[in-house]
Write an enzyme that holds these catalytic residues in place. Structure first.
Site, PDB file in Angstrom:
ATOM      1  N   VAL A 229      21.175  -3.821   3.448  1.00 20.68           N
ATOM      2  CA  VAL A 229      21.780  -4.437   4.632  1.00 20.68           C
ATOM      3  C   VAL A 229      23.151  -5.004   4.278  1.00 20.68           C
ATOM      4  O   VAL A 229      24.141  -4.764   4.979  1.00 20.68           O
ATOM      5  CB  VAL A 229      20.847  -5.527   5.207  1.00 20.68           C
ATOM      6  CG1 VAL A 229      21.565  -6.355   6.255  1.00 20.68           C
ATOM      7  CG2 VAL A 229      19.591  -4.886   5.802  1.00 20.68           C
TER       8      VAL A 229
ATOM      9  N   ARG B 251      18.094   1.584   9.443  1.00 20.74           N
ATOM     10  CA  ARG B 251      17.045   2.221   8.640  1.00 20.74           C
ATOM     11  C   ARG B 251      17.649   2.727   7.342  1.00 20.74           C
ATOM     12  O   ARG B 251      18.776   3.234   7.358  1.00 20.74           O
ATOM     13  CB  ARG B 251      16.468   3.436   9.384  1.00 20.74           C
ATOM     14  CG  ARG B 251      15.611   3.089  10.548  1.00 20.74           C
ATOM     15  CD  ARG B 251      15.479   4.263  11.474  1.00 20.74           C
ATOM     16  NE  ARG B 251      16.746   4.526  12.165  1.00 20.74           N
ATOM     17  CZ  ARG B 251      16.911   5.473  13.097  1.00 20.74           C
ATOM     18  NH1 ARG B 251      15.918   6.260  13.418  1.00 20.74           N
ATOM     19  NH2 ARG B 251      18.074   5.631  13.691  1.00 20.74           N
TER      20      ARG B 251
ATOM     21  N   GLY C  99       0.518  10.200   9.227  1.00 21.90           N
ATOM     22  CA  GLY C  99       0.728  10.551   7.826  1.00 21.90           C
ATOM     23  C   GLY C  99       0.024   9.577   6.908  1.00 21.90           C
ATOM     24  O   GLY C  99      -1.012   9.002   7.268  1.00 21.90           O
TER      25      GLY C  99
ATOM     26  N   CYS D 148      10.616  -3.091   4.188  1.00 21.25           N
ATOM     27  CA  CYS D 148      10.705  -3.855   5.432  1.00 21.25           C
ATOM     28  C   CYS D 148       9.395  -3.924   6.209  1.00 21.25           C
ATOM     29  O   CYS D 148       8.866  -5.014   6.427  1.00 21.25           O
ATOM     30  CB  CYS D 148      11.815  -3.283   6.285  1.00 21.25           C
ATOM     31  SG  CYS D 148      13.381  -3.293   5.411  1.00 21.25           S
TER      32      CYS D 148
HETATM   33  C1  UGA Z   1      12.704  -0.284   9.128  1.00 18.99           C
HETATM   34  C2  UGA Z   1      13.071  -0.265  10.618  1.00 18.99           C
HETATM   35  O1  UGA Z   1      12.862   1.044  11.143  1.00 18.99           O
HETATM   36  C3  UGA Z   1      14.543  -0.646  10.805  1.00 18.99           C
HETATM   37  O2  UGA Z   1      14.860  -0.718  12.185  1.00 18.99           O
HETATM   38  C4  UGA Z   1      14.778  -2.025  10.169  1.00 18.99           C
HETATM   39  O3  UGA Z   1      16.127  -2.447  10.275  1.00 18.99           O
HETATM   40  C5  UGA Z   1      14.401  -1.958   8.704  1.00 18.99           C
HETATM   41  O4  UGA Z   1      13.009  -1.577   8.588  1.00 18.99           O
HETATM   42  C6  UGA Z   1      14.615  -3.346   8.119  1.00 18.99           C
HETATM   43  O5  UGA Z   1      13.947  -4.277   8.575  1.00 18.99           O
HETATM   44  O6  UGA Z   1      15.501  -3.513   7.285  1.00 18.99           O
HETATM   45  P1  UGA Z   1      13.106   1.385   7.067  1.00 18.99           P
HETATM   46  O7  UGA Z   1      12.286   0.445   6.251  1.00 18.99           O
HETATM   47  O8  UGA Z   1      14.382   1.884   6.513  1.00 18.99           O
HETATM   48  O9  UGA Z   1      13.473   0.734   8.494  1.00 18.99           O
HETATM   49  O10 UGA Z   1      12.176   2.648   7.351  1.00 18.99           O
HETATM   50  P2  UGA Z   1      11.531   3.328   8.635  1.00 18.99           P
HETATM   51  O11 UGA Z   1      12.349   4.472   9.062  1.00 18.99           O
HETATM   52  O12 UGA Z   1      11.167   2.309   9.633  1.00 18.99           O
HETATM   53  O13 UGA Z   1      10.187   3.909   7.988  1.00 18.99           O
HETATM   54  C7  UGA Z   1       9.216   3.012   7.439  1.00 18.99           C
HETATM   55  C8  UGA Z   1       8.005   3.759   6.962  1.00 18.99           C
HETATM   56  O14 UGA Z   1       7.245   4.232   8.079  1.00 18.99           O
HETATM   57  C9  UGA Z   1       8.274   5.005   6.104  1.00 18.99           C
HETATM   58  O15 UGA Z   1       7.369   4.996   5.032  1.00 18.99           O
HETATM   59  C10 UGA Z   1       8.011   6.163   7.038  1.00 18.99           C
HETATM   60  O16 UGA Z   1       7.569   7.308   6.355  1.00 18.99           O
HETATM   61  C11 UGA Z   1       6.901   5.590   7.904  1.00 18.99           C
HETATM   62  N1  UGA Z   1       6.814   6.219   9.237  1.00 18.99           N
HETATM   63  C12 UGA Z   1       7.851   6.116  10.104  1.00 18.99           C
HETATM   64  C13 UGA Z   1       5.657   6.877   9.607  1.00 18.99           C
HETATM   65  O17 UGA Z   1       4.683   6.973   8.821  1.00 18.99           O
HETATM   66  N2  UGA Z   1       5.584   7.423  10.847  1.00 18.99           N
HETATM   67  C14 UGA Z   1       6.605   7.332  11.730  1.00 18.99           C
HETATM   68  O18 UGA Z   1       6.457   7.847  12.867  1.00 18.99           O
HETATM   69  C15 UGA Z   1       7.757   6.672  11.358  1.00 18.99           C
END
Ligand code: UGA
Length: 443
Positions: free
Chosen positions: A11, A154, A257, A264
């Site tokens: 961030v 993200r 999955g 986060c």
């Molecule tokens: C997350 C939020 O999406 C961001 O909006 C936020 O700013 C960030 O946390 C934070 O608080 O700093 P991030 O941790 O980068 O972002 O990752 P995500 O894209 O949210 O994915 C998180 C996890 O969920 C991953 O392991 C991903 O594989 C999993 N996921 C995501 C699923 O299993 N299914 C989905 O449909 C989406």
């Protein structure tokens, strides 16, 4: 505008580089002298597409400078963004020691009216504590305001999310602080045509925790649906796609999955639940969200057992270590836990990840690492896919089948197309979809 950004994690560094990119005079601050110096040389300490280019641009233009002295932050910045870590304690509570340290340092060095904007993800009411701390410790008459400006970027898409956000949220009781932050974000808000949401401090803090907790809830929800699909022969991908067409539900974050990882979502679900408990609000949904997420690993390892029989002496190839694609971040990555379970169960695991192997090697002493995806599967009884890197989705299936000892794939991220896998002769098990192909043979 003169801006200081304290903390150089995802961030912090993305904020600093993007604000320099849109023309601000940014000082990035990290008290780790080595880290600050390496960023000042243009080195980005983690994998984030497009960020190194922006850092380099800012440094070359003189709009981004680095310092390892936190005492420079307040004198430089008309706005000081607080982007330090808020790790979880064993209890689930967020550890806010670093936030307090920054507040005290700002109090000690305030120089002219300054907006202290919290960007670190913090529980509701943290802003009040920052304000009290600065009020208590600053010299009489020092002018400042506190604002909450949560970040929604993200990993893997940090630059794009920052420069073209869905919304910018600013919470403060002070119109002067809000106007200053509006100025900071004007080019981004105008460029993205996105809403600039103004709230009080507590509301802004809550928007962040509630957003991450809701995203996690969507994931655990669809993962529970996936379990029902598996027991009934239904297909979760089709269920999710048809649900997502309803705009009240929305398609994103309905991907079944092996569950959510990263720094986060797991941390924020726990911290939000802890805070709710503390406030006397039973947020049982979040307890279920965590429980379902943890059970994904068990389900996946069982699925692998289901196709190789015993784990002892089996060779399992593992594609993907990062918690999601386009990052080398392994924090709370489900893949690590899967690897540890497999090794613990007596399997020989060979892993490949396009970028996360340097970070993974020290964490997985019992695992071998391969130079490419096909080397990883050579002679393996089964391939387990843990991260949806695009290089896996576009793998050469003929070659994959030729390298594996047995054509068996267990896909924890539904990367592959079941029809194509069956056609290519694989036994293919995925999440929330019927297993296809011939019955598997033990190795
Ligand atoms: C997350 C939020 O999406 C961001 O909006 C936020 O700013 C960030 O946390 C934070 O608080 O700093 P991030 O941790 O980068 O972002 O990752 P995500 O894209 O949210 O994915 C998180 C996890 O969920 C991953 O392991 C991903 O594989 C999993 N996921 C995501 C699923 O299993 N299914 C989905 O449909 C989406």
């Amino acid at each position: 505008m003169r801006i200081s950004v304290v903390g150089t994690g995802h961030v912090g560094l993305t904020t600093a580089a993007c604000l320099a990119h849109i023309g601000h005079d940014v000082l990035g601050v990290d008290d780790d002298a080595e880290k600050a110096a390496s960023i000042a040389r243009g080195e980005v300490p983690f994998h984030e597409p497009g960020l190194a280019e922006l850092v380099r641009e800012g440094l070359d233009a003189g709009r981004l400078r680095m310092s390892n002295d936190p005492r420079e932050a307040a004198p430089h910045g008309e706005v000081v963004f607080v982007c330090v870590g808020t790790p979880t304690k064993d209890s689930g509570e967020a550890n806010l020691v670093q936030v307090e340290r920054v507040a005290r340092m700002v109090a000690d060095t305030l120089d002219g009216y300054t907006v202290v904007a919290e960007k670190s993800t913090v529980p509701v009411e943290t802003g009040q504590w920052i304000r009290r701390t600065i009020e208590r410790e600053a010299r009489a008459g020092a002018e400042f305001d506190v604002a909450s400006n949560p970040e929604f970027l993200r990993e893997g898409r940090a630059v794009q999310d920052t420069l073209r956000p869905d919304r910018v949220v600013v919470g403060s009781h002070s119109p002067r602080a809000v106007e200053r932050l509006r100025e900071v974000y004007r080019p981004i808000v105008d460029g993205a045509g996105c809403p600039f949401v103004v709230t009080d401090l507590a509301t802004a803090e809550l928007i962040k925790h509630a957003s991450n907790a809701f995203l996690a809830t969507k994931i655990s929800f669809i993962n529970s649906v996936a379990d029902i699909c598996e027991r009934t022969g239904a297909d979760v991908e089709t269920v999710a796609a048809a649900m997502g067409i309803d705009e009240r539900i929305g398609a994103p974050f309905l991907k079944a999955g092996i569950g959510f990882g990263g720094e986060c979502l797991p941390k924020d679900v726990r911290a939000f639940r802890y805070k709710a408990d503390q406030l006397g609000v039973g947020f049982g949904i979040l307890e279920a969200v965590e429980r379902v997420n943890q059970a994904r690993i068990d389900a996946f390892v069982e699925k692998i057992r289901g196709v190789v029989w015993n784990l002892e002496d089996k060779r399992v190839a593992l594609w993907g270590l990062a918690f999601k694609p386009d990052t080398d971040d392994l924090r709370h990555s489900p893949a690590l836990e899967v690897a540890e379970r497999l090794v613990g169960g007596g399997a020989h695991v060979t892993a490949f990840d396009p970028v996360a192997m340097p970070a993974g090697k020290p964490l997985l002493p019992g695992v071998e690492f391969a130079a490419d995806p096909y080397e990883a599967v050579r002679g393996a009884d089964c391939l387990a896919i843990c991260t949806e890197w695009s290089v896996f989705a576009t793998a050469d299936l003929e070659r994959l089948r030729g390298e594996l000892a047995h054509p068996v794939v267990v896909d924890g991220r539904n990367v592959m197309d079941p029809a194509a896998m069956a056609e290519a002769g694989f036994t293919y098990a995925s999440m929330g979809r019927p297993t296809v192909g011939p019955a598997p043979h033990a190795g």
